[in-house]
Scaffold this motif. Structure first.
Motif, PDB file in Angstrom:
ATOM      1  N   ASN A   1      19.501  40.266 112.879  1.00 25.10           N
ATOM      2  CA  ASN A   1      18.674  39.441 112.011  1.00 25.10           C
ATOM      3  C   ASN A   1      18.155  38.189 112.736  1.00 25.10           C
ATOM      4  O   ASN A   1      17.009  37.768 112.552  1.00 25.10           O
ATOM      5  CB  ASN A   1      19.497  39.035 110.787  1.00 25.10           C
TER       6      ASN A   1
ATOM      7  N   ILE B   1      16.885  30.867 108.471  1.00 22.55           N
ATOM      8  CA  ILE B   1      17.667  32.103 108.387  1.00 22.55           C
ATOM      9  C   ILE B   1      18.375  32.392 109.714  1.00 22.55           C
ATOM     10  O   ILE B   1      19.568  32.693 109.746  1.00 22.55           O
ATOM     11  CB  ILE B   1      16.773  33.299 107.991  1.00 22.55           C
TER      12      ILE B   1
ATOM     13  N   GLU C   1      34.779  40.130 102.068  1.00 20.50           N
ATOM     14  CA  GLU C   1      34.913  39.774 100.653  1.00 20.50           C
ATOM     15  C   GLU C   1      34.044  38.568 100.302  1.00 20.50           C
ATOM     16  O   GLU C   1      33.678  38.362  99.158  1.00 20.50           O
ATOM     17  CB  GLU C   1      36.380  39.462 100.320  1.00 20.50           C
ATOM     18  N   LEU C   2      33.708  37.752 101.304  1.00 15.99           N
ATOM     19  CA  LEU C   2      32.858  36.581 101.062  1.00 15.99           C
ATOM     20  C   LEU C   2      31.376  36.944 101.102  1.00 15.99           C
ATOM     21  O   LEU C   2      30.513  36.096 100.898  1.00 15.99           O
ATOM     22  CB  LEU C   2      33.163  35.497 102.096  1.00 15.99           C
ATOM     23  N   GLY C   3      31.082  38.195 101.386  1.00 19.73           N
ATOM     24  CA  GLY C   3      29.680  38.639 101.342  1.00 19.73           C
ATOM     25  C   GLY C   3      29.019  38.713 102.703  1.00 19.73           C
ATOM     26  O   GLY C   3      27.818  38.908 102.802  1.00 19.73           O
ATOM     27  N   PHE C   4      29.830  38.553 103.760  1.00 12.23           N
ATOM     28  CA  PHE C   4      29.268  38.614 105.114  1.00 12.23           C
ATOM     29  C   PHE C   4      29.968  39.707 105.917  1.00 12.23           C
ATOM     30  O   PHE C   4      30.805  40.422 105.389  1.00 12.23           O
ATOM     31  CB  PHE C   4      29.388  37.245 105.796  1.00 12.23           C
ATOM     32  N   GLY C   5      29.605  39.825 107.185  1.00 19.52           N
ATOM     33  CA  GLY C   5      30.258  40.830 108.010  1.00 19.52           C
ATOM     34  C   GLY C   5      29.687  42.217 107.831  1.00 19.52           C
ATOM     35  O   GLY C   5      30.386  43.214 107.951  1.00 19.52           O
ATOM     36  N   ALA C   6      28.391  42.291 107.505  1.00 23.40           N
ATOM     37  CA  ALA C   6      27.757  43.605 107.346  1.00 23.40           C
ATOM     38  C   ALA C   6      27.142  44.091 108.649  1.00 23.40           C
ATOM     39  O   ALA C   6      26.521  45.139 108.698  1.00 23.40           O
ATOM     40  CB  ALA C   6      26.693  43.541 106.260  1.00 23.40           C
TER      41      ALA C   6
ATOM     42  N   ILE D   1      27.003  30.813 110.572  1.00 24.37           N
ATOM     43  CA  ILE D   1      28.040  31.606 109.891  1.00 24.37           C
ATOM     44  C   ILE D   1      28.872  32.369 110.930  1.00 24.37           C
ATOM     45  O   ILE D   1      30.101  32.396 110.866  1.00 24.37           O
ATOM     46  CB  ILE D   1      27.392  32.615 108.899  1.00 24.37           C
TER      47      ILE D   1
ATOM     48  N   TYR E   1      21.171  29.835 110.241  1.00 24.48           N
ATOM     49  CA  TYR E   1      22.248  30.050 109.264  1.00 24.48           C
ATOM     50  C   TYR E   1      23.117  31.243 109.669  1.00 24.48           C
ATOM     51  O   TYR E   1      24.350  31.162 109.649  1.00 24.48           O
ATOM     52  CB  TYR E   1      21.625  30.265 107.888  1.00 24.48           C
ATOM     53  N   GLU E   2      22.483  32.332 110.049  1.00 21.65           N
ATOM     54  CA  GLU E   2      23.234  33.506 110.520  1.00 21.65           C
ATOM     55  C   GLU E   2      24.130  33.119 111.701  1.00 21.65           C
ATOM     56  O   GLU E   2      25.290  33.516 111.765  1.00 21.65           O
ATOM     57  CB  GLU E   2      22.279  34.624 110.974  1.00 21.65           C
TER      58      GLU E   2
ATOM     59  N   MET F   1      24.748  42.530 110.354  1.00 28.54           N
ATOM     60  CA  MET F   1      23.314  42.256 110.381  1.00 28.54           C
ATOM     61  C   MET F   1      22.993  40.929 111.068  1.00 28.54           C
ATOM     62  O   MET F   1      21.828  40.578 111.233  1.00 28.54           O
ATOM     63  CB  MET F   1      22.758  42.201 108.951  1.00 28.54           C
TER      64      MET F   1
ATOM     65  N   LYS G   1      15.368  39.293 114.805  1.00 25.29           N
ATOM     66  CA  LYS G   1      14.194  39.611 113.994  1.00 25.29           C
ATOM     67  C   LYS G   1      13.403  38.357 113.605  1.00 25.29           C
ATOM     68  O   LYS G   1      12.176  38.359 113.607  1.00 25.29           O
ATOM     69  CB  LYS G   1      14.673  40.352 112.739  1.00 25.29           C
TER      70      LYS G   1
ATOM     71  N   GLU H   1      22.319  47.153 114.170  1.00 24.83           N
ATOM     72  CA  GLU H   1      22.478  46.875 112.743  1.00 24.83           C
ATOM     73  C   GLU H   1      23.671  47.648 112.203  1.00 24.83           C
ATOM     74  O   GLU H   1      23.809  48.843 112.436  1.00 24.83           O
ATOM     75  CB  GLU H   1      21.215  47.278 111.980  1.00 24.83           C
TER      76      GLU H   1
END
Lengths: 139, 116
Positions: A113, A44, A102-107, A51, A47-48, A109, A116, A91
């Motif tokens: 994360n 995780i 729109e691709l589901g990222f950029g929140a 990305i 991957y973060e 976090m 964490k 956060e």
């Protein structure tokens, strides 16, 4: 024992393959018999970060060092750097574009994360030159 | 809950992993934001989403999520399905919107045991 070392290139222009290297590292750790929780934390966090490299920095390279007692992932990019680390660690704070959202990222976090899920996170960043992340997960 | 029950409750179509319908799932997450899936999903959950791109499969892989159900009648393309097959991830699709799909599973007991 010498750590096992792996080197990966990250392409900055292809979102569809972003995360492929994290997938490879996850497979390697599984083959080496690491426990599932350690594997998940490394996967995780990496991957973060991978990305992030694609979204913000047009790619870069990743070095993974795997030892029996810890996994270290170093990500280096030649992106724009992070002007305000303190904000980036909050956060929900994000500078991602709408197309990334729109691709589901950029929140906002990503960095929180990574912190964490890792035991140690070192960020070196220079605006206009790039960012280096050193992520350590203890086994 | 068995995946075969999930399929029935959501009147879903199985797109990959037909032979794995005996698997049990214990919780679910309904989310279109992969950032939040990475931040908040704790255990091996089933993912309900309306987001449609390869990073959904990749996110599931990283989180040890074994099943993705695409909602709102969306149909993933071959690149997404091929990737899911390679990674042994089960894909279904349902016509229900996210809210209703989640509600139906919750009502039947999926993931609501310890939250009451």
């Amino acid at each position: 024992m010498e750590p096992m070392k792996y080197h990966f290139e990250v392409k900055g222009d292809d979102f569809s393959v972003a995360g492929e290297n994290s997938s490879k590292v996850k497979k390697i750790l599984r083959q080496l018999g690491f426990d599932p929780e350690t594997i998940r934390r490394v996967a995780i966090a990496m991957y973060e970060a991978e990305i992030n490299m694609v979204i913000h920095a047009e790619g870069g390279y990743i070095d993974a060092e795997i030892s029996p007692d810890k996994v270290k992932i170093v990500l280096q990019d030649k992106g724009p750097g992070i002007p305000d680390i303190e904000k980036a660690m909050q956060e929900g704070y994000s500078t991602a574009t709408n197309s990334v959202r729109e691709l589901g990222f950029g929140a906002g976090m990503g960095l929180p994360n990574i912190k964490k899920y890792s035991d140690d996170l070192v960020i070196n960043t220079v605006v206009g030159e790039g960012t280096r992340l050193e992520i350590t997960v203890n086994v | 809950m068995k995946l075969s029950d999930v399929k029935e409750i959501l009147n879903a179509e199985i797109l990959t992993g037909e032979e794995l319908m005996d698997k049990e799932v214990y919780s679910a997450c309904g989310c279109d934001l992969m950032s939040d899936v990475l931040a908040f999903v704790k255990d091996r959950a089933l993912l309900l989403t309306g987001l449609m791109n390869p990073q959904v499969v990749r996110t599931a892989e990283m989180m040890d999520i074994e099943t993705i159900i695409f909602v709102r009648g969306k149909r993933p393309d071959d690149s997404i399905l091929g990737m899911a097959k390679m990674k042994d991830i089960i894909i279904m699709r349902t016509e229900y919107p996210l809210y209703i799909a989640a509600g139906k599973l919750y009502e039947k007991g999926l993931g609501n045991k310890d939250r009451k």
